[in-house]
Design a protein around this motif. Structure first.
Motif, PDB file in Angstrom:
ATOM      1  N   PRO A   1       0.818  -1.223   0.000  1.00 58.75           N
ATOM      2  CA  PRO A   1       0.000   0.000   0.000  1.00 58.75           C
ATOM      3  C   PRO A   1       0.849   1.268   0.000  1.00 58.75           C
ATOM      4  O   PRO A   1       0.499   2.258  -0.636  1.00 58.75           O
ATOM      5  CB  PRO A   1      -0.815  -0.122   1.287  1.00 58.75           C
ATOM      6  N   MET A   2       1.980   1.241   0.695  1.00 64.55           N
ATOM      7  CA  MET A   2       2.839   2.428   0.717  1.00 64.55           C
ATOM      8  C   MET A   2       3.393   2.735  -0.669  1.00 64.55           C
ATOM      9  O   MET A   2       3.459   3.889  -1.077  1.00 64.55           O
ATOM     10  CB  MET A   2       3.986   2.244   1.706  1.00 64.55           C
ATOM     11  N   VAL A   3       3.793   1.714  -1.396  1.00 62.60           N
ATOM     12  CA  VAL A   3       4.303   1.910  -2.755  1.00 62.60           C
ATOM     13  C   VAL A   3       3.220   2.530  -3.625  1.00 62.60           C
ATOM     14  O   VAL A   3       3.479   3.460  -4.390  1.00 62.60           O
ATOM     15  CB  VAL A   3       4.805   0.584  -3.357  1.00 62.60           C
ATOM     16  N   ALA A   4       2.000   2.051  -3.486  1.00 64.83           N
ATOM     17  CA  ALA A   4       0.893   2.611  -4.265  1.00 64.83           C
ATOM     18  C   ALA A   4       0.660   4.079  -3.910  1.00 64.83           C
ATOM     19  O   ALA A   4       0.430   4.908  -4.791  1.00 64.83           O
ATOM     20  CB  ALA A   4      -0.373   1.792  -4.027  1.00 64.83           C
ATOM     21  N   ASP A   5       0.748   4.426  -2.636  1.00 65.56           N
ATOM     22  CA  ASP A   5       0.557   5.808  -2.207  1.00 65.56           C
ATOM     23  C   ASP A   5       1.647   6.737  -2.723  1.00 65.56           C
ATOM     24  O   ASP A   5       1.435   7.935  -2.866  1.00 65.56           O
ATOM     25  CB  ASP A   5       0.520   5.907  -0.671  1.00 65.56           C
ATOM     26  N   LEU A   6       2.824   6.203  -2.976  1.00 68.12           N
ATOM     27  CA  LEU A   6       3.972   7.022  -3.383  1.00 68.12           C
ATOM     28  C   LEU A   6       4.240   7.001  -4.887  1.00 68.12           C
ATOM     29  O   LEU A   6       5.294   7.449  -5.329  1.00 68.12           O
ATOM     30  CB  LEU A   6       5.225   6.552  -2.638  1.00 68.12           C
ATOM     31  N   GLU A   7       3.275   6.530  -5.670  1.00 68.66           N
ATOM     32  CA  GLU A   7       3.506   6.392  -7.111  1.00 68.66           C
ATOM     33  C   GLU A   7       4.007   7.667  -7.773  1.00 68.66           C
ATOM     34  O   GLU A   7       4.852   7.625  -8.650  1.00 68.66           O
ATOM     35  CB  GLU A   7       2.240   5.908  -7.815  1.00 68.66           C
ATOM     36  N   GLU A   8       3.525   8.818  -7.328  1.00 70.37           N
ATOM     37  CA  GLU A   8       3.950  10.076  -7.947  1.00 70.37           C
ATOM     38  C   GLU A   8       5.403  10.420  -7.624  1.00 70.37           C
ATOM     39  O   GLU A   8       5.991  11.292  -8.243  1.00 70.37           O
ATOM     40  CB  GLU A   8       3.028  11.230  -7.541  1.00 70.37           C
ATOM     41  N   GLN A   9       5.997   9.720  -6.659  1.00 67.26           N
ATOM     42  CA  GLN A   9       7.392   9.954  -6.286  1.00 67.26           C
ATOM     43  C   GLN A   9       8.332   8.851  -6.786  1.00 67.26           C
ATOM     44  O   GLN A   9       9.485   8.790  -6.370  1.00 67.26           O
ATOM     45  CB  GLN A   9       7.523  10.045  -4.763  1.00 67.26           C
ATOM     46  N   ASN A  10       7.852   7.993  -7.664  1.00 68.36           N
ATOM     47  CA  ASN A  10       8.638   6.832  -8.100  1.00 68.36           C
ATOM     48  C   ASN A  10      10.067   7.166  -8.516  1.00 68.36           C
ATOM     49  O   ASN A  10      10.984   6.399  -8.252  1.00 68.36           O
ATOM     50  CB  ASN A  10       7.949   6.097  -9.247  1.00 68.36           C
ATOM     51  N   GLU A  11      10.278   8.292  -9.153  1.00 68.35           N
ATOM     52  CA  GLU A  11      11.611   8.656  -9.632  1.00 68.35           C
ATOM     53  C   GLU A  11      12.562   8.997  -8.486  1.00 68.35           C
ATOM     54  O   GLU A  11      13.772   9.055  -8.681  1.00 68.35           O
ATOM     55  CB  GLU A  11      11.526   9.833 -10.608  1.00 68.35           C
ATOM     56  N   SER A  12      12.027   9.218  -7.284  1.00 68.73           N
ATOM     57  CA  SER A  12      12.846   9.627  -6.136  1.00 68.73           C
ATOM     58  C   SER A  12      12.991   8.545  -5.082  1.00 68.73           C
ATOM     59  O   SER A  12      13.599   8.777  -4.043  1.00 68.73           O
ATOM     60  CB  SER A  12      12.227  10.861  -5.472  1.00 68.73           C
ATOM     61  N   ILE A  13      12.448   7.369  -5.339  1.00 71.57           N
ATOM     62  CA  ILE A  13      12.457   6.297  -4.336  1.00 71.57           C
ATOM     63  C   ILE A  13      13.391   5.174  -4.772  1.00 71.57           C
ATOM     64  O   ILE A  13      13.388   4.760  -5.927  1.00 71.57           O
ATOM     65  CB  ILE A  13      11.035   5.755  -4.099  1.00 71.57           C
ATOM     66  N   ILE A  14      14.178   4.711  -3.812  1.00 67.27           N
ATOM     67  CA  ILE A  14      15.102   3.597  -4.046  1.00 67.27           C
ATOM     68  C   ILE A  14      14.609   2.390  -3.248  1.00 67.27           C
ATOM     69  O   ILE A  14      14.221   2.523  -2.086  1.00 67.27           O
ATOM     70  CB  ILE A  14      16.523   3.958  -3.584  1.00 67.27           C
ATOM     71  N   PHE A  15      14.650   1.226  -3.874  1.00 67.68           N
ATOM     72  CA  PHE A  15      14.293  -0.021  -3.204  1.00 67.68           C
ATOM     73  C   PHE A  15      15.553  -0.861  -3.049  1.00 67.68           C
ATOM     74  O   PHE A  15      16.317  -1.026  -3.998  1.00 67.68           O
ATOM     75  CB  PHE A  15      13.270  -0.813  -4.023  1.00 67.68           C
ATOM     76  N   PHE A  16      15.782  -1.364  -1.850  1.00 69.90           N
ATOM     77  CA  PHE A  16      16.880  -2.287  -1.598  1.00 69.90           C
ATOM     78  C   PHE A  16      16.319  -3.703  -1.645  1.00 69.90           C
ATOM     79  O   PHE A  16      15.280  -3.975  -1.062  1.00 69.90           O
ATOM     80  CB  PHE A  16      17.501  -2.060  -0.218  1.00 69.90           C
ATOM     81  N   ARG A  17      17.023  -4.562  -2.303  1.00 71.02           N
ATOM     82  CA  ARG A  17      16.634  -5.969  -2.360  1.00 71.02           C
ATOM     83  C   ARG A  17      17.788  -6.780  -1.779  1.00 71.02           C
ATOM     84  O   ARG A  17      18.944  -6.549  -2.122  1.00 71.02           O
ATOM     85  CB  ARG A  17      16.383  -6.371  -3.806  1.00 71.02           C
ATOM     86  N   PHE A  18      17.457  -7.693  -0.892  1.00 70.77           N
ATOM     87  CA  PHE A  18      18.499  -8.497  -0.271  1.00 70.77           C
ATOM     88  C   PHE A  18      17.960  -9.875   0.056  1.00 70.77           C
ATOM     89  O   PHE A  18      16.767 -10.091   0.130  1.00 70.77           O
ATOM     90  CB  PHE A  18      19.050  -7.825   0.990  1.00 70.77           C
ATOM     91  N   SER A  19      18.884 -10.786   0.257  1.00 75.23           N
ATOM     92  CA  SER A  19      18.533 -12.144   0.626  1.00 75.23           C
ATOM     93  C   SER A  19      18.019 -12.156   2.060  1.00 75.23           C
ATOM     94  O   SER A  19      18.525 -11.439   2.926  1.00 75.23           O
ATOM     95  CB  SER A  19      19.767 -13.037   0.516  1.00 75.23           C
ATOM     96  N   LEU A  20      17.038 -12.988   2.339  1.00 76.05           N
ATOM     97  CA  LEU A  20      16.534 -13.114   3.711  1.00 76.05           C
ATOM     98  C   LEU A  20      17.593 -13.650   4.657  1.00 76.05           C
ATOM     99  O   LEU A  20      17.482 -13.489   5.868  1.00 76.05           O
ATOM    100  CB  LEU A  20      15.289 -13.992   3.740  1.00 76.05           C
ATOM    101  N   GLU A  21      18.642 -14.252   4.124  1.00 77.63           N
ATOM    102  CA  GLU A  21      19.739 -14.745   4.968  1.00 77.63           C
ATOM    103  C   GLU A  21      20.406 -13.624   5.749  1.00 77.63           C
ATOM    104  O   GLU A  21      20.994 -13.857   6.797  1.00 77.63           O
ATOM    105  CB  GLU A  21      20.773 -15.481   4.106  1.00 77.63           C
ATOM    106  N   VAL A  22      20.307 -12.396   5.254  1.00 79.33           N
ATOM    107  CA  VAL A  22      20.906 -11.259   5.969  1.00 79.33           C
ATOM    108  C   VAL A  22      20.300 -11.117   7.362  1.00 79.33           C
ATOM    109  O   VAL A  22      20.941 -10.629   8.293  1.00 79.33           O
ATOM    110  CB  VAL A  22      20.788  -9.949   5.150  1.00 79.33           C
TER     111      VAL A  22
END
Length: 91
Positions: free
Chosen positions: A64-85
């Protein structure tokens, strides 16, 4: 997930911090203030600590947060990592 203006400090520190740890630091928030107000007093039963003592993680790409921030997509960074971290000491 964070605002691109916060990337330098994350890379410099090599860490993501909870909202409570960030309270004394300058950063660009993308959080919904109404949601944050509700979370501020919530305790995690297993630890007794406040929810804002933890870094929020999202286990999906269309929250839901991603959907709320759609107009800011160009300014948002997503980190992806293994659950092992999550098994590393201090995490």
């Amino acid at each position: 997930m964070l605002h691109i203006d916060n990337l330098d400090s994350v890379l410099r520190d090599g860490a993501l911090y909870s909202k409570n740890k960030m309270s004394s630091r300058a950063y660009v928030s993308i959080a919904n203030s109404e949601v944050q107000a509700r979370r501020a007093a919530k305790h995690v039963p297993q630890s007794g600590r406040l929810l804002h003592d933890y870094v929020p993680l999202y286990f999906g790409n269309r929250t839901p947060m991603v959907a709320d921030l759609e107009e800011q997509n160009e300014s948002i960074i997503f980190f992806r990592f293994s659950l092992e971290v999550l098994t590393l000491p201090g995490v």
